[in-house]
Design an enzyme around this catalytic site. Structure first.
Site, PDB file in Angstrom:
ATOM      1  N   ASP A 138       0.865  -1.169   0.000  1.00  0.00           N
ATOM      2  CA  ASP A 138       0.000   0.000   0.000  1.00  0.00           C
ATOM      3  C   ASP A 138       0.917   1.239   0.000  1.00  0.00           C
ATOM      4  O   ASP A 138       2.130   1.120   0.228  1.00  0.00           O
ATOM      5  CB  ASP A 138      -0.846  -0.068   1.284  1.00  0.00           C
ATOM      6  CG  ASP A 138      -1.607   1.204   1.540  1.00  0.00           C
ATOM      7  OD1 ASP A 138      -2.321   1.662   0.646  1.00  0.00           O
ATOM      8  OD2 ASP A 138      -1.465   1.761   2.654  1.00  0.00           O
TER       9      ASP A 138
ATOM     10  N   ASP B 123      -0.178   5.163   1.024  1.00  0.00           N
ATOM     11  CA  ASP B 123      -0.407   6.133   2.101  1.00  0.00           C
ATOM     12  C   ASP B 123      -0.370   5.482   3.482  1.00  0.00           C
ATOM     13  O   ASP B 123      -1.079   4.518   3.743  1.00  0.00           O
ATOM     14  CB  ASP B 123      -1.771   6.815   1.919  1.00  0.00           C
ATOM     15  CG  ASP B 123      -1.803   7.711   0.696  1.00  0.00           C
ATOM     16  OD1 ASP B 123      -0.905   8.550   0.569  1.00  0.00           O
ATOM     17  OD2 ASP B 123      -2.725   7.567  -0.128  1.00  0.00           O
TER      18      ASP B 123
ATOM     19  N   ASP C  25      -1.568  -0.845   5.843  1.00  0.00           N
ATOM     20  CA  ASP C  25      -1.898  -0.212   7.129  1.00  0.00           C
ATOM     21  C   ASP C  25      -3.400  -0.265   7.407  1.00  0.00           C
ATOM     22  O   ASP C  25      -3.844   0.201   8.438  1.00  0.00           O
ATOM     23  CB  ASP C  25      -1.438   1.259   7.166  1.00  0.00           C
ATOM     24  CG  ASP C  25      -2.393   2.163   6.425  1.00  0.00           C
ATOM     25  OD1 ASP C  25      -2.495   2.037   5.199  1.00  0.00           O
ATOM     26  OD2 ASP C  25      -3.070   2.976   7.087  1.00  0.00           O
TER      27      ASP C  25
END
Ligand code: TMP
Ligand code: MG
Length: 289
Positions: free
Chosen positions: A38, A40, A227
């Site tokens: 991922d 961000d 996250d």
């Protein structure tokens, strides 16, 4: 085996299982490994000196390309929907339509701003975007070992690419799946291209990109970095997967969310702003070379 797994930020529900996965991946060899990450709040920092760091969207929201009125509206959306994104008392099914609503409204607002393509690089340069400490090693080492890195992001592809280009790590082994801007002939944003990728439909995004995963079918061992619980489906397009090691950054609302992260990620990094552990795992997989 990997001393960094004893770091205070590291939590594992089943350390024995982590060891088994790692051993099996090492045995298969680093030429069978691919990394799916991922962007961000996974490759970028969550906070720095007590201040939140921007996502791809926030880089635009905070820029001079956006009117004050639009910025206010985007902030309102963030304040409404981000708490829903991280609310552990709601199911993914319940959150999904609300996340679609967030992305749709935000993209509509951005499109109204007549954003110019040739100003994006300056906006990124002037932003507070920060990759996590250790990013250079991660990107360079994967490149040196010809290990493919897929960055799979519900952020904005044009911004994300600029962040890694300016950091000097947009190497040829990096591939990006994300939301890309569509500019008209005079270079003004008119829409976003293709199917929307939001935080909970990465599985669908993965399945649309069969050619990419087909090309990587000799790499059935996956290191996944995320996250959000939505990041766990990023590898759903991988063909004939043999092993997957999932590393999850738990940045916010730690106490409420810890159990669900431990249940779904093999290694959970609690309030860890660095890539020290992913890098140690990567070095282990490539024989520390
Ligand atoms: P990621 O898949 O690269 O992590 O990107 C998704 C993040 O983008 C998610 O944490 C929410 C965030 N986001 C914003 O910060 N502002 C927005 O307007 C939208 C739609 C998403
Ligand atoms: Mg993220």
């Amino acid at each position: 085996m990997i001393p960094e797994l004893n770091n205070p930020s590291v939590c594992m529900r089943d350390p024995q299982r982590v060891q088994e996965i790692l051993q099996s991946m090492v045995k298969a060899g680093s030429n069978t490994v691919q990394v799916i990450s991922d962007f961000d709040m996974t490759l970028t920092r969550f906070a720095y000196n007590g201040k939140r760091c921007p996502t791809c969207h926030n880089i635009l929201d905070n820029s001079k390309l956006i009117s004050n009125d639009c910025r206010e509206q985007l902030k309102k959306l963030l304040n409404t929907y981000y708490p829903i994104e991280i609310d552990s008392s709601r199911s993914i099914e319940e959150k999904l339509p609300l996340m679609v609503e967030w992305w749709t409204k935000a993209h509509e607002l951005l499109v109204q701003q007549k954003i110019k393509k040739d100003l994006l690089a300056t906006v990124v340069r002037e932003s507070d975007a920060l990759l996590r400490e250790g990013y250079q090693l991660l990107f360079d080492h994967l490149h040196e070992h010809s290990i493919p890195l897929l960055i799979f992001s519900a952020g904005i592809g044009d911004i994300l690419e600029e962040v890694i280009r300016q950091a000097g790590v947009f190497h040829p082994n990096v591939k990006v799946f994300s939301n890309y801007m569509d500019f008209d002939e005079s270079g003004v944003l008119r829409a976003f291209k293709g199917e929307l990728i939001h935080i909970y439909n990465k599985r669908e995004g993965a399945l649309l990109n069969t050619t990419h995963f087909q090309e990587l079918r000799t790499r059935p061992n996956v290191l996944l970095l995320g996250d959000s619980l939505g990041d766990l489906t990023m590898a759903d397009g991988v063909q004939d997967m043999e092993n997957i090691l999932k590393i999850g950054f738990l940045n916010d609302k730690v106490e409420e969310r810890k159990q669900s992260y431990l249940d779904s990620y093999d290694i959970v990094l609690v309030k860890d702003e660095t890539l020290e552990v992913p890098n140690a795992v990567m070095l282990y997989l490539t024989g520390n070379k």
